[in-house]
Design a protein around this motif. Structure first.
Motif, mmCIF file in Angstrom:
data_model
loop_
_atom_site.group_PDB
_atom_site.id
_atom_site.type_symbol
_atom_site.label_atom_id
_atom_site.label_comp_id
_atom_site.label_asym_id
_atom_site.label_seq_id
_atom_site.Cartn_x
_atom_site.Cartn_y
_atom_site.Cartn_z
ATOM 1 N N VAL A 228 0.975 -1.201 -0.198
ATOM 2 C CA VAL A 228 -0.005 0.050 0.051
ATOM 3 C C VAL A 228 0.975 1.188 0.086
ATOM 4 C CG1 VAL A 228 -1.794 1.309 1.294
ATOM 5 C CG2 VAL A 228 -1.958 -1.178 1.118
ATOM 6 N N ASP A 229 0.564 2.247 -1.091
ATOM 7 C CA ASP A 229 1.598 3.191 -1.084
ATOM 8 C C ASP A 229 0.763 4.506 -1.394
ATOM 9 O OD1 ASP A 229 3.531 4.993 -2.550
ATOM 10 O OD2 ASP A 229 4.688 3.064 -3.079
ATOM 11 N N VAL A 230 1.125 5.461 -0.470
ATOM 12 C CA VAL A 230 0.434 6.751 -0.584
ATOM 13 C C VAL A 230 1.238 7.919 -0.632
ATOM 14 C CG1 VAL A 230 -1.062 8.158 0.825
ATOM 15 C CG2 VAL A 230 -1.388 5.702 0.927
ATOM 16 N N THR A 231 1.119 8.752 -1.597
ATOM 17 C CA THR A 231 1.718 10.110 -1.900
ATOM 18 C C THR A 231 0.866 11.159 -1.919
ATOM 19 O OG1 THR A 231 3.304 8.538 -3.354
ATOM 20 C CG2 THR A 231 3.544 11.163 -3.154
ATOM 21 N N CYS A 232 1.278 11.858 -0.533
ATOM 22 C CA CYS A 232 0.318 13.256 -0.634
ATOM 23 C C CYS A 232 1.231 14.324 -0.309
ATOM 24 C CB CYS A 232 -0.688 13.018 0.395
ATOM 25 S SG CYS A 232 0.025 12.598 2.032
ATOM 26 N N PHE B 92 1.044 -6.895 8.909
ATOM 27 C CA PHE B 92 1.263 -8.284 9.782
ATOM 28 C C PHE B 92 2.700 -8.586 9.615
ATOM 29 C CE2 PHE B 92 0.682 -12.486 11.138
ATOM 30 C CZ PHE B 92 0.207 -12.208 12.549
ATOM 31 N N THR B 93 3.182 -8.651 8.377
ATOM 32 C CA THR B 93 4.388 -9.308 8.025
ATOM 33 C C THR B 93 5.260 -8.386 7.110
ATOM 34 O OG1 THR B 93 3.774 -10.572 6.131
ATOM 35 C CG2 THR B 93 3.836 -11.780 8.073
ATOM 36 N N GLY B 94 4.909 -7.165 6.826
ATOM 37 C CA GLY B 94 5.522 -6.320 5.970
ATOM 38 C C GLY B 94 6.301 -5.288 6.459
ATOM 39 N N VAL B 95 7.088 -4.414 5.694
ATOM 40 C CA VAL B 95 7.715 -3.439 6.279
ATOM 41 C C VAL B 95 6.727 -2.116 6.161
ATOM 42 C CG1 VAL B 95 9.754 -1.736 5.729
ATOM 43 C CG2 VAL B 95 9.947 -4.447 5.221
ATOM 44 N N MET B 96 7.131 -1.103 7.367
ATOM 45 C CA MET B 96 6.249 0.094 7.146
ATOM 46 C C MET B 96 7.183 1.067 7.045
ATOM 47 S SD MET B 96 2.958 0.009 9.460
ATOM 48 C CE MET B 96 3.102 -1.169 11.005
ATOM 49 N N ASP B 97 7.025 1.841 5.997
ATOM 50 C CA ASP B 97 8.147 3.154 5.724
ATOM 51 C C ASP B 97 7.023 4.320 5.795
ATOM 52 O OD1 ASP B 97 9.579 5.135 4.609
ATOM 53 O OD2 ASP B 97 9.324 4.372 2.368
ATOM 54 N N LEU B 98 7.332 5.098 7.031
ATOM 55 C CA LEU B 98 6.449 6.237 7.050
ATOM 56 C C LEU B 98 7.053 7.624 7.095
ATOM 57 C CD1 LEU B 98 4.156 4.675 10.020
ATOM 58 C CD2 LEU B 98 3.817 4.532 7.565
ATOM 59 N N GLY B 99 8.300 7.296 6.203
ATOM 60 C CA GLY B 99 9.015 8.429 6.429
ATOM 61 C C GLY B 99 8.619 9.658 5.664
ATOM 62 N N VAL C 29 0.821 1.081 13.545
ATOM 63 C CA VAL C 29 1.149 2.438 13.859
ATOM 64 C C VAL C 29 -0.098 3.521 14.001
ATOM 65 C CG1 VAL C 29 2.425 4.502 13.287
ATOM 66 C CG2 VAL C 29 3.440 2.241 12.952
ATOM 67 N N GLU C 30 -0.272 3.953 15.061
ATOM 68 C CA GLU C 30 -1.231 5.058 15.126
ATOM 69 C C GLU C 30 -0.745 6.468 15.480
ATOM 70 O OE1 GLU C 30 -5.006 2.006 16.285
ATOM 71 O OE2 GLU C 30 -3.862 3.554 17.879
ATOM 72 N N ALA C 31 -0.964 7.356 14.490
ATOM 73 C CA ALA C 31 -0.224 8.571 14.781
ATOM 74 C C ALA C 31 -1.030 9.648 14.209
ATOM 75 C CB ALA C 31 1.039 8.478 14.156
ATOM 76 N N ALA C 32 -0.796 10.891 14.545
ATOM 77 C CA ALA C 32 -1.202 12.203 13.924
ATOM 78 C C ALA C 32 -0.223 12.919 13.317
ATOM 79 C CB ALA C 32 -1.929 12.903 15.097
ATOM 80 N N GLN D 243 -1.773 -7.573 4.989
ATOM 81 C CA GLN D 243 -1.455 -8.707 5.777
ATOM 82 C C GLN D 243 0.137 -8.858 5.690
ATOM 83 O OE1 GLN D 243 -3.226 -9.984 8.113
ATOM 84 N NE2 GLN D 243 -2.237 -11.873 8.273
ATOM 85 N N GLU D 244 0.423 -8.990 4.263
ATOM 86 C CA GLU D 244 1.497 -9.539 3.942
ATOM 87 C C GLU D 244 2.751 -8.624 3.012
ATOM 88 O OE1 GLU D 244 0.764 -12.928 1.323
ATOM 89 O OE2 GLU D 244 0.234 -14.131 3.127
ATOM 90 N N GLY D 245 2.150 -7.602 2.653
ATOM 91 C CA GLY D 245 2.608 -6.530 1.651
ATOM 92 C C GLY D 245 3.522 -5.200 2.829
ATOM 93 N N SER D 246 3.981 -4.321 2.013
ATOM 94 C CA SER D 246 4.608 -3.215 3.039
ATOM 95 C C SER D 246 4.002 -1.943 2.879
ATOM 96 C CB SER D 246 6.055 -3.133 2.187
ATOM 97 O OG SER D 246 6.289 -2.833 1.009
ATOM 98 N N ILE D 247 3.898 -0.987 3.607
ATOM 99 C CA ILE D 247 3.345 0.250 3.598
ATOM 100 C C ILE D 247 4.389 1.362 3.424
ATOM 101 C CG2 ILE D 247 2.239 1.667 4.845
ATOM 102 C CD1 ILE D 247 0.431 -0.522 6.233
ATOM 103 N N HIS D 248 4.122 2.118 2.594
ATOM 104 C CA HIS D 248 4.812 3.203 2.196
ATOM 105 C C HIS D 248 3.898 4.669 2.229
ATOM 106 C CE1 HIS D 248 8.199 0.663 1.020
ATOM 107 N NE2 HIS D 248 7.292 0.101 0.079
#
Ligand SMILES: [Zn+2]
Lengths: 259, 231
Positions: free
Chosen positions: A195-199, A212-219, A233-236, A249-254
């Motif tokens: 899941v990849d979000v650009t804003c 669940f098993t992937g990498v989270m990159d919230l940089g 991760v819960e954040a504001a 579940q298995e992928g990464s988040i960017h």
């Protein structure tokens, strides 16, 4: 090759039904386009087009595809029209396109086969897009959008300025680029894709991201964390105005900041 | 507007998901509700289900509502493909809950999360055969088995009901389509088993609870999709 001439009424083509603006007569007025294509020829690849007159402020479109892609482009120039182009790739699927009394356009594929859609809509159209297998692409929309792929296929949103976005793919990536509006809600999910979000850097939102098993990159965004584990991760960001919910579940988040 | 159209938009209407409904549709629904007592009472009872779900396990929706919804749905399913419902002896409200079949949105299930701890005191974990192989748990009598999470048995029952309808139809599907479906179903089930095991080891872990609920939701969505395609 004619269907009637060989004594077998094989409908190996698509039926596109639609109604014109006299809405009361929807069921009666079946504007049928029926053409046959021999399975040995490539005639099935010929696209079918149909357009509906809609009022821009209440424009709505639902597409239920089986196998094949759905591409929707919103534009400000064709304000009063939904234009549907359907291309049969293989099989003998039928495409039914109708308009309800309320003005909403519903496109549904029946039978077996692959159909690719290329659709043009007014900017603020409400979209509900569904395919069992195939990609979904939406560009430049300002209306709410819901997109769902049951099995394989990527979802790509570009240039969105919608206040409600829901997307789900089972094994495909979900890619969003666009604005996060202050009262907006964005729910992007993939079972095994990323899941990849650009804003934009001025985005102001509350984030819930879980993998669940992937990498989270919230940089890229300065955040106030409410909760931070390997999986959630819960954040504001800023005052936390928009709501952003990302799950895989298995992928990464960017999460990326638009340069 | 016909009753059928009103009922199919009711959920979005009640949840105030008005973005899926145009202003015109909202007005049409409201006009219809004034005139039609049948839809009016379906609306009232659906609202009640929402409230009940939020207050789980204090209230359960009336049997009459389910009967009415079933009446709406079943004519669309050929008789031969309808699932046969297995009645279990109803020992408690919890056991009675299991036989109900209605759907929750995730926030509603999460809202019931505070009761999880209390329910886990009931403590006899309900497991599938696969789970038993995995965890080597002694099999308890069916009626006494309970879920790890509130609402779990309800959603499981709903999934089983939908799955039995789909299993009856699946043989007529295109083989590739069937393979894709089964592959995804297996993937979800595998993750679900793993997540449940993790939760079983640490029942108060709210992140794990959420993961398990999300996977159930995922599984149910897969089945709903296939129903939407009318294969
Ligand atoms: Zn009615």
């Amino acid at each position: 090759m004619s269907n009637a001439s060989n004594g077998k009424a094989v409908v190996n083509g698509m039926l596109l039904k639609g109604s014109l603006s006299s809405l009361r007569q929807v069921s009666a007025m079946v504007l049928g386009l029926l053409f046959a294509s021999a399975s040995s020829s490539t005639a099935g690849a010929q696209p079918l087009s149909k357009s509906f007159t809609v009022s821009p402020e209440s424009s709505g479109l639902e597409v239920i595809n089986q196998i094949g892609s759905i591409k929707v482009t919103a534009s400000g120039s064709n304000t009063g029209k939904i234009m549907i182009n359907a291309r049969q790739v293989d099989g003998d699927a039928r495409v039914n396109a109708t308009q309800t009394q309320e003005g909403k356009v519903k496109v549904e594929v029946t039978g077996r086969g692959t159909v690719d859609f290329d659709i043009y809509v007014p900017l603020s159209t409400r979209l509900d897009l569904f395919t069992y297998k195939g990609a979904i692409t939406v560009a430049n929309l300002t209306g709410p959008v819901r997109a769902r792929i049951t099995t394989d296929g990527n979802i790509q949103f570009t240039g969105l300025r919608s206040s409600r976005v829901e997307a789900h793919s089972s094994s495909g990536n979900v890619v969003f680029s666009g604005e996060l509006l202050p009262d907006g809600e964005y729910r992007l999910k993939s079972f095994s894709g990323s899941v990849d979000v650009t804003c934009p850097s001025h985005a102001d939102f509350k984030l819930s991201a879980s993998s669940f098993t992937g990498v989270m990159d919230l940089g890229g965004f300065p955040m106030k964390f409410d909760r931070q584990t390997n999986q959630l991760v819960e954040a504001a960001v800023g005052a936390g105005r928009a709501k952003v919910f990302l799950w895989t579940q298995e992928g990464s988040i960017h999460l990326r900041r638009k340069p | 507007m016909e009753c059928r159209a009103v009922v199919s938009s009711m959920s979005d209407y009640i949840d105030k998901h008005e973005m899926w409904l145009s202003d015109i549709e909202v007005r049409e629904i409201e006009t219809h509700l004034i005139a039609c007592s049948k839809c009016q009472s379906i609306k009232l009872e659906l609202t009640e289900v929402r409230t009940a779900a939020r207050e789980l396990p204090l209230h359960t929706p009336s049997r009459a509502l389910w009967a009415r919804i079933a009446k709406e749905i079943e004519p669309e399913v050929p008789r031969s493909e309808r699932p046969t419902r297995v009645e279990r002896p109803a020992l408690s409200w919890w056991a009675r809950m299991k036989s109900r079949q209605f759907s929750f949105t995730l926030p509603q299930l999460a809202g019931a999360g505070a009761l999880a701890a209390a329910l886990i005191v009931f403590g006899l974990f309900r497991t599938s055969n696969q789970d038993q192989r995995d965890f080597n748990i002694i099999k308890a009598p069916t009626a006494l088995q309970t879920a790890l999470l509130p609402g779990e048995d309800t959603i499981k029952a709903e999934i089983e009901r939908r799955l039995s309808v789909i299993n009856g139809r699946k043989m007529n599907w295109d083989p590739q389509v069937r393979d894709d479906f089964e592959r995804h179903l297996n993937k979800i089930e595998e993750s679900l088993r793993y997540s449940r095991q993790t939760l079983q080891n640490n029942p108060d872990d709210r992140v794990q609870q959420q993961m398990v609920l999300t996977l159930y939701h995922e599984k149910r969505q897969l089945l709903e999709d296939v129903e939407r395609l009318k294969w």
